[in-house]
Design a protein around this motif. Structure first.
Motif, PDB file in Angstrom:
ATOM      1  N   ARG A  64       0.847  -1.186  -0.024  1.00 22.34           N
ATOM      2  CA  ARG A  64       0.140  -0.057   0.044  1.00 22.34           C
ATOM      3  C   ARG A  64       0.972   1.315   0.054  1.00 22.34           C
ATOM      4  O   ARG A  64       0.581   1.995  -0.739  1.00 22.34           O
ATOM      5  CB  ARG A  64      -1.000   0.070   1.094  1.00 22.34           C
ATOM      6  N   ARG A  66       3.939   1.384  -1.102  1.00 22.01           N
ATOM      7  CA  ARG A  66       4.634   1.590  -2.319  1.00 22.01           C
ATOM      8  C   ARG A  66       3.525   2.231  -3.440  1.00 22.01           C
ATOM      9  O   ARG A  66       4.006   3.256  -4.410  1.00 22.01           O
ATOM     10  CB  ARG A  66       5.213   0.440  -3.051  1.00 22.01           C
ATOM     11  N   ARG A  67       2.357   1.834  -3.372  1.00 19.97           N
ATOM     12  CA  ARG A  67       1.378   2.437  -4.304  1.00 19.97           C
ATOM     13  C   ARG A  67       1.104   3.900  -4.319  1.00 19.97           C
ATOM     14  O   ARG A  67       0.994   4.494  -4.984  1.00 19.97           O
ATOM     15  CB  ARG A  67       0.076   1.454  -4.196  1.00 19.97           C
ATOM     16  N   ARG A  68       0.961   4.121  -2.741  1.00 24.47           N
ATOM     17  CA  ARG A  68       0.872   5.629  -2.630  1.00 24.47           C
ATOM     18  C   ARG A  68       2.036   6.541  -3.079  1.00 24.47           C
ATOM     19  O   ARG A  68       1.710   7.380  -3.752  1.00 24.47           O
ATOM     20  CB  ARG A  68       0.540   5.839  -1.112  1.00 24.47           C
ATOM     21  N   ARG A  69       3.291   6.084  -2.778  1.00 25.46           N
ATOM     22  CA  ARG A  69       4.113   6.693  -3.199  1.00 25.46           C
ATOM     23  C   ARG A  69       4.473   6.769  -4.975  1.00 25.46           C
ATOM     24  O   ARG A  69       4.731   7.856  -5.502  1.00 25.46           O
ATOM     25  CB  ARG A  69       5.556   6.068  -2.832  1.00 25.46           C
ATOM     26  N   ALA A  70       3.961   5.750  -5.329  1.00 20.94           N
ATOM     27  CA  ALA A  70       4.062   5.560  -7.005  1.00 20.94           C
ATOM     28  C   ALA A  70       3.106   6.671  -7.701  1.00 20.94           C
ATOM     29  O   ALA A  70       3.072   7.413  -8.447  1.00 20.94           O
ATOM     30  CB  ALA A  70       3.923   4.290  -7.353  1.00 20.94           C
ATOM     31  N   THR A  71       1.773   6.663  -6.871  1.00 18.33           N
ATOM     32  CA  THR A  71       0.821   7.488  -7.415  1.00 18.33           C
ATOM     33  C   THR A  71       1.097   9.167  -7.120  1.00 18.33           C
ATOM     34  O   THR A  71       0.876   9.923  -7.884  1.00 18.33           O
ATOM     35  CB  THR A  71      -0.707   7.353  -6.740  1.00 18.33           C
ATOM     36  N   ARG A  72       1.860   9.371  -5.789  1.00 20.24           N
ATOM     37  CA  ARG A  72       2.250  10.835  -5.705  1.00 20.24           C
ATOM     38  C   ARG A  72       3.498  11.257  -6.463  1.00 20.24           C
ATOM     39  O   ARG A  72       3.418  12.456  -6.957  1.00 20.24           O
ATOM     40  CB  ARG A  72       2.909  10.913  -4.298  1.00 20.24           C
ATOM     41  N   THR A  73       4.184  10.464  -6.992  1.00 18.30           N
ATOM     42  CA  THR A  73       5.240  10.903  -7.972  1.00 18.30           C
ATOM     43  C   THR A  73       4.733  11.205  -9.470  1.00 18.30           C
ATOM     44  O   THR A  73       5.611  11.689  -9.967  1.00 18.30           O
ATOM     45  CB  THR A  73       6.549   9.854  -7.856  1.00 18.30           C
ATOM     46  N   ARG A  74       3.910  10.547  -9.779  1.00 18.14           N
ATOM     47  CA  ARG A  74       3.435  10.819 -11.095  1.00 18.14           C
ATOM     48  C   ARG A  74       2.933  12.261 -11.414  1.00 18.14           C
ATOM     49  O   ARG A  74       2.532  12.898 -11.088  1.00 18.14           O
ATOM     50  CB  ARG A  74       2.426   9.849 -11.502  1.00 18.14           C
TER      51      ARG A  74
END
Length: 74
Positions: A64, A66-74
């Motif tokens: 979870r 990692r998914r949040r960090r991935a969506t924030r960096t986009r």
């Protein structure tokens, strides 16, 4: 279908069987090293049962994050 890594099932079954094995062998037919541990066998079994419960939850929480960090960096 779960997005868990394929090894998590084996680890969960292994910790469960190992904890049950510790309890069964200490209760019914203690092995030589288990006599010295005494009540520590119950603590060891409890720790293995706790690991059986905690590991999948920990992995789920890491995914979870990692998914949040991935969506924030986009």
């Amino acid at each position: 279908m779960s997005d868990s890594p394929p090894w998590i099932g084996g680890v969960m079954v292994g910790t469960l069987l190992l904890a049950a094995g510790v309890l069964i062998t200490y209760t019914l037919l203690p092995l030589p090293g288990q006599q010295r541990l005494g009540r520590g066998n119950y603590l060891l079994a409890a720790a293995l049962f706790a690991a059986n419960i905690a590991l999948p939850r920990l992995l789920r929480r890491v995914r979870r994050l990692r998914r949040r960090r991935a969506t924030r960096t986009r």
